[in-house]
Design an enzyme around this catalytic site. Structure first.
Site, short mmCIF file in Angstrom:
data_model
loop_
_atom_site.label_atom_id
_atom_site.label_comp_id
_atom_site.label_asym_id
_atom_site.label_seq_id
_atom_site.Cartn_x
_atom_site.Cartn_y
_atom_site.Cartn_z
CB CYS A 109 114.36 72.74 98.25
SG CYS A 109 115.77 72.88 97.13
CG HIS B 229 117.09 69.26 99.11
ND1 HIS B 229 115.94 69.67 98.47
CD2 HIS B 229 116.69 68.82 100.33
CE1 HIS B 229 114.90 69.48 99.27
NE2 HIS B 229 115.33 68.97 100.40
CG HIS C 242 112.90 69.09 103.08
ND1 HIS C 242 113.14 68.23 102.06
CD2 HIS C 242 112.44 68.33 104.10
CE1 HIS C 242 112.86 67.00 102.43
NE2 HIS C 242 112.43 67.03 103.67
#
Length: 185
Positions: free
Chosen positions: A83, A135, A147
């Site tokens: 990510c 994240h 993402h």
């Protein structure tokens, strides 16, 4: 492969419509043969995101090229990416801004925002089963964000999905001071 064919077809249509247009028809103030308008319509349909005339088409083209890339912790290529590497690549290539490599360090570079204040290109941060940020993704508008998901690879998701809604921490906009400090001219 099909994705690349569709993208190539879009580029060809945009090029042909511009080259062979004799007259310009206007609808709601937008030219129907405008390549950016065609690209906006294409990304709106394919990506499920409302892409309009004010949208950053370079951002959507970049994301489209990465959709489906598998997730790989520590990866930063089309063979596998995580990510933060995906987010870093977007900022490098689309916004000409260098950001840090992991989600916690990236968060230290932003002005925190609530979900309601997010704009296209802002960052979204999550604390997934953790007390710290774990994240990051790029906000696209309409509660959608791109993402590198650990289970599905590079995708577009909705902040209102129960999973993401549960773990959403904050949004963020990269501070101008960091843009100047890290951007190479």
């Amino acid at each position: 492969m099909i994705k690349k064919i569709l993208f190539s077809t879009l580029i060809a249509i945009c090029t042909l419509s511009t080259a062979f247009a004799q007259t310009k028809t206007k609808e709601s103030g937008k030219e129907l043969n405008d390549p950016d308008n065609l690209a906006s319509q294409y990304f709106s349909q394919v990506m499920g995101v409302a892409v309009d005339a004010t949208s950053n088409l370079k951002l959507y083209k970049f994301i489209y090229e990465w959709i489906g890339t598998p997730y790989s912790y520590g990866g930063n290529t089309k063979r596998g990416i995580d990510c933060s590497a995906f987010t870093k690549a977007i900022y490098d290539k689309v916004f000409n801004t260098t950001i840090r490599r992991n989600s916690r360090d990236i968060f230290s570079m932003v002005d925190p925002l609530s979900k309601e204040d997010l704009k296209e290109g802002d960052l979204v941060f999550f604390k997934i089963k953790s007390r710290s940020i774990s994240h990051v993704g790029i906000y696209l508008g309409d509660n959608r964000f791109a993402h590198a998901s650990s289970s599905r690879g590079v995708v577009i998701s909705n902040l209102n999905e129960p999973y993401y809604s549960r773990y959403f921490y904050k949004g963020g906009r990269v501070l101008e001071s960091f843009k100047k400090e890290f951007t190479v001219e």
